[in-house]
Each structure stands twice: as C-alpha cells, then as structure tokens.
Design an enzyme around this catalytic site. Structure first.
Site, PDB file in Angstrom:
ATOM      1  N   HIS A 156       0.836  -1.197   0.000  1.00 45.44           N
ATOM      2  CA  HIS A 156       0.000   0.000   0.000  1.00 45.44           C
ATOM      3  C   HIS A 156       0.876   1.255   0.000  1.00 45.44           C
ATOM      4  O   HIS A 156       0.652   2.185  -0.783  1.00 45.44           O
ATOM      5  CB  HIS A 156      -0.918  -0.016   1.231  1.00 45.44           C
ATOM      6  CG  HIS A 156      -1.745   1.214   1.392  1.00 45.44           C
ATOM      7  ND1 HIS A 156      -3.057   1.269   0.997  1.00 45.44           N
ATOM      8  CD2 HIS A 156      -1.457   2.441   1.897  1.00 45.44           C
ATOM      9  CE1 HIS A 156      -3.539   2.472   1.258  1.00 45.44           C
ATOM     10  NE2 HIS A 156      -2.582   3.203   1.817  1.00 45.44           N
ATOM     11  N   GLU A 157       1.886   1.280   0.873  1.00 49.38           N
ATOM     12  CA  GLU A 157       2.774   2.447   0.942  1.00 49.38           C
ATOM     13  C   GLU A 157       3.626   2.573  -0.314  1.00 49.38           C
ATOM     14  O   GLU A 157       3.944   3.682  -0.742  1.00 49.38           O
ATOM     15  CB  GLU A 157       3.648   2.383   2.200  1.00 49.38           C
ATOM     16  CG  GLU A 157       2.872   2.346   3.505  1.00 49.38           C
ATOM     17  CD  GLU A 157       1.855   3.454   3.658  1.00 49.38           C
ATOM     18  OE1 GLU A 157       2.084   4.584   3.171  1.00 49.38           O
ATOM     19  OE2 GLU A 157       0.807   3.197   4.279  1.00 49.38           O
ATOM     20  N   HIS A 161       1.726   4.535  -2.901  1.00 42.84           N
ATOM     21  CA  HIS A 161       1.905   5.973  -2.704  1.00 42.84           C
ATOM     22  C   HIS A 161       3.255   6.418  -3.269  1.00 42.84           C
ATOM     23  O   HIS A 161       3.355   7.412  -3.989  1.00 42.84           O
ATOM     24  CB  HIS A 161       1.883   6.328  -1.208  1.00 42.84           C
ATOM     25  CG  HIS A 161       0.551   6.251  -0.551  1.00 42.84           C
ATOM     26  ND1 HIS A 161      -0.508   7.053  -0.896  1.00 42.84           N
ATOM     27  CD2 HIS A 161       0.116   5.468   0.461  1.00 42.84           C
ATOM     28  CE1 HIS A 161      -1.546   6.766  -0.122  1.00 42.84           C
ATOM     29  NE2 HIS A 161      -1.190   5.808   0.708  1.00 42.84           N
TER      30      HIS A 161
END
Length: 152
Positions: free
Chosen positions: A70-71, A74
């Site tokens: 998920h990170e 980003h």
C-alpha cells in the site's frame, strides 16, 4: 515474529517493490514505534516510508506485506508525478492491480480498548468508540440517523 533488522526491512521492501511494481525502491524505510492507529505512512517531501512494527508482531506476515505494498503505491505514484492520494483514481487502480489493501486491519490490542458502543436507530449500524460521543450533536455517518448508547 520478532522485529526485523533495518537491513532485512530494506530488503523486504525492495523485494516487494521489484516483484509487484517492477521498479526498485531506492529511498528510506524505517520502523516508527510512535504510530498508533495506522499500519504505515509515506512522507512525500522526505520520500520515506514509515511502518508500524506492532503489525508485524500482532498480525501475520501477509498483512504486514500488504501494508508495505500500500505504501509502495503511494511512493511509486509520487515518483511518477501521478495522483498518489487515497481519493485519486490512479492510486485506487494501482491498489487493485497490485492486490494491495486499501485499509489495514485494526490491531488486536487496540480492539480491546473499546469502551462505548452506539447504534443508529435508523440503519442499525454499530459504532465502537473509546471516548464518549455527544449523541445530541453527532449523527450516523451512513444515514444521518440518531445514535443511541447501547454499552456504557
């Protein structure tokens, strides 16, 4: 699982980046022991990923890898100059493409802290809260119905 070393963490993040995004992770990653309510965060101006070590201890390894992916969504979208915020279409598409979770599961240790429960009188949705909610001021976030305390 015990806390991994900084070198092991960097290798894991780079390995996940190469296998899911076909791009290396060349910036900083670290554990942040002060994170409480989130599994991790990406800091764009520092190009740094911070991860909550409690998720590695309390939940399984796959959940922790999901937080890293998920990170990394980003991170890679920010590097490419695309929309990297949660509300952006590019971000949601990359999450779906890589099989990354949109939100992380709550920690088992945090679930025990629930002291109050409120139920919507219209739709029946139950809210779990640590602090008291003013039912005269706040309404249901789903249907705008009135809330009633069901557990003191």
């Amino acid at each position: 699982m015990s806390i991994m070393t900084q070198a092991e963490l960097e290798e894991l993040v780079n390995q996940l980046s190469l296998s899911f995004f076909n791009k290396p992770f060349v910036d900083d990653v670290a554990f942040n022991f002060r994170l409480r309510t989130t599994g991790g965060r990406y800091i764009p101006n520092q190009r740094k990923i911070e991860l909550n070590p409690k998720y590695l201890d309390e939940l399984d390894y796959d959940e922790f890898c999901g937080i890293i992916k998920h990170e990394l969504c980003h991170y890679h979208l920010h590097i490419e100059g695309k929309g990297y915020n949660h509300r952006d279409k590019d971000f949601r598409e990359l999450l779906r493409k890589t099989g990354s979770p949109r939100f992380c599961s709550p920690l088992p240790s945090m679930e025990k802290q629930v002291k109050y429960q409120y139920k919507c009188l219209d739709c029946g949705h139950v809210y779990h809260r640590v602090r008291i909610v003013n039912t005269q001021k706040y309404r249901c976030g789903k249907c705008r119905g009135k809330l009633k305390k069901i557990k003191p």
